[in-house]
Design an enzyme around this catalytic site. Structure first.
Site, PDB file in Angstrom:
ATOM      1  N   SER A   8      24.666   5.261  -2.204  1.00  0.00           N
ATOM      2  CA  SER A   8      24.916   6.529  -1.514  1.00  0.00           C
ATOM      3  C   SER A   8      25.811   6.275  -0.317  1.00  0.00           C
ATOM      4  O   SER A   8      25.439   5.559   0.611  1.00  0.00           O
ATOM      5  CB  SER A   8      23.601   7.145  -1.027  1.00  0.00           C
ATOM      6  OG  SER A   8      23.883   8.086  -0.009  1.00  0.00           O
ATOM      7  N   HIS A  33      27.030   7.623  -5.430  1.00  0.00           N
ATOM      8  CA  HIS A  33      26.222   8.808  -5.109  1.00  0.00           C
ATOM      9  C   HIS A  33      26.804   9.509  -3.887  1.00  0.00           C
ATOM     10  O   HIS A  33      26.982   8.913  -2.827  1.00  0.00           O
ATOM     11  CB  HIS A  33      24.788   8.341  -4.857  1.00  0.00           C
ATOM     12  CG  HIS A  33      23.789   9.443  -4.706  1.00  0.00           C
ATOM     13  ND1 HIS A  33      23.255  10.126  -5.787  1.00  0.00           N
ATOM     14  CD2 HIS A  33      23.203   9.972  -3.608  1.00  0.00           C
ATOM     15  CE1 HIS A  33      22.380  11.010  -5.346  1.00  0.00           C
ATOM     16  NE2 HIS A  33      22.332  10.945  -4.028  1.00  0.00           N
ATOM     17  N   ASP A  35      26.351  12.555  -1.384  1.00  0.00           N
ATOM     18  CA  ASP A  35      25.343  13.489  -0.855  1.00  0.00           C
ATOM     19  C   ASP A  35      25.980  14.637  -0.091  1.00  0.00           C
ATOM     20  O   ASP A  35      26.523  14.442   0.999  1.00  0.00           O
ATOM     21  CB  ASP A  35      24.415  12.739   0.112  1.00  0.00           C
ATOM     22  CG  ASP A  35      23.396  11.891  -0.625  1.00  0.00           C
ATOM     23  OD1 ASP A  35      22.700  12.442  -1.500  1.00  0.00           O
ATOM     24  OD2 ASP A  35      23.305  10.688  -0.328  1.00  0.00           O
ATOM     25  N   MET A  37      25.449  18.045   1.983  1.00  0.00           N
ATOM     26  CA  MET A  37      24.431  18.777   2.749  1.00  0.00           C
ATOM     27  C   MET A  37      25.082  19.959   3.450  1.00  0.00           C
ATOM     28  O   MET A  37      26.133  19.811   4.059  1.00  0.00           O
ATOM     29  CB  MET A  37      23.807  17.849   3.790  1.00  0.00           C
ATOM     30  CG  MET A  37      23.193  16.606   3.199  1.00  0.00           C
ATOM     31  SD  MET A  37      22.523  15.586   4.495  1.00  0.00           S
ATOM     32  CE  MET A  37      21.950  14.186   3.517  1.00  0.00           C
ATOM     33  N   HIS A  66      25.243  14.901  -5.466  1.00  0.00           N
ATOM     34  CA  HIS A  66      23.898  15.423  -5.218  1.00  0.00           C
ATOM     35  C   HIS A  66      24.034  16.570  -4.226  1.00  0.00           C
ATOM     36  O   HIS A  66      24.275  16.352  -3.046  1.00  0.00           O
ATOM     37  CB  HIS A  66      23.028  14.279  -4.665  1.00  0.00           C
ATOM     38  CG  HIS A  66      21.665  14.690  -4.235  1.00  0.00           C
ATOM     39  ND1 HIS A  66      20.868  13.898  -3.429  1.00  0.00           N
ATOM     40  CD2 HIS A  66      20.931  15.796  -4.517  1.00  0.00           C
ATOM     41  CE1 HIS A  66      19.704  14.495  -3.224  1.00  0.00           C
ATOM     42  NE2 HIS A  66      19.725  15.660  -3.865  1.00  0.00           N
ATOM     43  N   MET A  68      22.684  19.124  -1.948  1.00  0.00           N
ATOM     44  CA  MET A  68      21.552  19.641  -1.168  1.00  0.00           C
ATOM     45  C   MET A  68      22.054  20.894  -0.468  1.00  0.00           C
ATOM     46  O   MET A  68      22.314  20.924   0.739  1.00  0.00           O
ATOM     47  CB  MET A  68      21.083  18.562  -0.176  1.00  0.00           C
ATOM     48  CG  MET A  68      20.369  17.420  -0.890  1.00  0.00           C
ATOM     49  SD  MET A  68      20.239  15.944   0.125  1.00  0.00           S
ATOM     50  CE  MET A  68      21.827  15.196  -0.214  1.00  0.00           C
ATOM     51  N   MET A 137      13.172  13.060  -5.659  1.00  0.00           N
ATOM     52  CA  MET A 137      13.414  12.687  -4.267  1.00  0.00           C
ATOM     53  C   MET A 137      12.189  11.950  -3.739  1.00  0.00           C
ATOM     54  O   MET A 137      11.067  12.458  -3.815  1.00  0.00           O
ATOM     55  CB  MET A 137      13.657  13.928  -3.400  1.00  0.00           C
ATOM     56  CG  MET A 137      14.996  14.606  -3.609  1.00  0.00           C
ATOM     57  SD  MET A 137      16.430  13.546  -3.372  1.00  0.00           S
ATOM     58  CE  MET A 137      16.241  13.006  -1.670  1.00  0.00           C
ATOM     59  N   ASP A 175      15.731   8.701  -5.323  1.00  0.00           N
ATOM     60  CA  ASP A 175      16.643   8.741  -4.178  1.00  0.00           C
ATOM     61  C   ASP A 175      15.841   8.812  -2.880  1.00  0.00           C
ATOM     62  O   ASP A 175      15.112   9.771  -2.651  1.00  0.00           O
ATOM     63  CB  ASP A 175      17.536   9.987  -4.327  1.00  0.00           C
ATOM     64  CG  ASP A 175      18.576  10.102  -3.235  1.00  0.00           C
ATOM     65  OD1 ASP A 175      18.704   9.201  -2.400  1.00  0.00           O
ATOM     66  OD2 ASP A 175      19.283  11.143  -3.241  1.00  0.00           O
TER      67      ASP A 175
HETATM   68  C1  DX5 Z   1      18.807  11.868   1.411  1.00  0.00           C
HETATM   69  C2  DX5 Z   1      19.953  11.540   0.468  1.00  0.00           C
HETATM   70  C3  DX5 Z   1      19.964  10.140   0.027  1.00  0.00           C
HETATM   71  C4  DX5 Z   1      20.161   9.130   1.110  1.00  0.00           C
HETATM   72  C5  DX5 Z   1      19.483   7.859   0.695  1.00  0.00           C
HETATM   73  O1  DX5 Z   1      18.750  13.209   1.650  1.00  0.00           O
HETATM   74  O2  DX5 Z   1      19.864  12.349  -0.687  1.00  0.00           O
HETATM   75  O3  DX5 Z   1      20.885   9.909  -1.031  1.00  0.00           O
HETATM   76  O4  DX5 Z   1      21.493   8.855   1.432  1.00  0.00           O
HETATM   77  O5  DX5 Z   1      19.560   6.984   1.748  1.00  0.00           O
HETATM   78  P1  DX5 Z   1      18.562   5.765   1.943  1.00  0.00           P
HETATM   79  O6  DX5 Z   1      18.745   4.863   0.775  1.00  0.00           O
HETATM   80  O7  DX5 Z   1      19.004   5.200   3.232  1.00  0.00           O
HETATM   81  O8  DX5 Z   1      17.156   6.337   2.009  1.00  0.00           O
HETATM   82 ZN    ZN Z   2      21.069  11.826  -2.549  1.00  0.00          ZN
END
Ligand code: DX5
Ligand code: ZN
Length: 220
Positions: A8, A33, A35, A37, A66, A68, A137, A175
């Site tokens: 990620s 990956h 992310d 947000m 991903h 969110m 998650m 994740d």
């Molecule tokens: C959290 C993200 C993850 C995050 C994981 O909301 O979806 O993908 O980056 O990071 P680590 O491996 O540091 O928990």
């Molecule tokens: Zn993620």
């Protein structure tokens, strides 16, 4: 079943993102990956389509987005155009999850479905046949660097057995809070795609990826 690492980039050094991606690819990470947000579904804001568009050609990795994001159906097509190969949406964020999954497939991508720690994995049972990947998650989404929630192991086991009961060889991804010392636990529970942010990008990404790959390649 193939075991895959999806670093990620949330924890990457964005000054040298392309180089860091390349390091993880060369060390064996097949996915990347991404992310996203929106500051609504989760409290934080990360990055979106223009960044994906700019980086997706930096490696040949599978771009695993991903989202969110509240009502992600609004952005599915744009993520497809930006270079996503897989788009994962949250069950909790969609008014019409089946339509959202159809939209992802209609744009030529694989569809992932994700559930937050508080959501019962049973709620995904009727959807497993329609998706390509289930994401469990193991932290509350929104930030990297959180601690793995131990109850996630039971959810993963339940997800794997629901998929088996339906005769599905489903990709199950985990994740949040995954490190070299707990990755075997999630594999044992039934995961085959592992997301790791801090554990890959804090320190030397090539070395950290290699250490994960050693475990994944020798698993099973
Ligand atoms: C959290 C993200 C993850 C995050 C994981 O909301 O979806 O993908 O980056 O990071 P680590 O491996 O540091 O928990
Ligand atoms: Zn993620």
């Amino acid at each position: 079943m193939e075991y895959v690492l999806a670093p990620s980039i949330l924890s990457a050094d964005f000054k040298v993102l392309g180089e860091q991606m390349k390091m993880t690819e060369e060390a064996g990470a097949k996915y990347l990956h991404f992310d996203v947000m929106d500051g609504m579904f989760v409290p934080s804001i990360s990055f979106g389509m223009p960044v994906l568009k700019s980086i997706h050609g930096a490696t040949g990795q599978v771009m695993d987005a991903h989202l969110m994001v509240q009502e992600p159906i609004r952005y599915v097509e744009a993520f497809g155009k930006a270079g996503a190969d897989i788009v994962t949406v949250h069950l909790e964020a969609c008014k019409d999850i089946r339509r959202t999954i159809r939209e992802i497939h209609g744009c030529g991508m694989k569809a992932g479905l994700s559930v937050c720690p508080k959501t019962d994995v049973k709620e995904t049972e009727g959807l497993l046949k329609e998706i390509d990947m289930l994401l469990i998650m193991s932290v509350h989404p929104g930030f990297g660097g959180q601690k793995f929630i131990p109850e996630s192991l039971e959810k993963i086991r339940k997800a794997r057995s629901m998929a088996r009961e339906q005769g599905l060889d489903l990709d199950i991804q985990v994740d949040g809070g995954i490190y070299h010392d707990n990755v075997r636990d999630v594999l044992d529970a039934g995961v085959n795609i592992v997301v790791a942010g801090s554990a890959v990008f804090n320190g030397n990404p090539a070395e950290n990826t290699r250490k994960f790959m050693e475990i994944l390649e020798n698993y099973g």
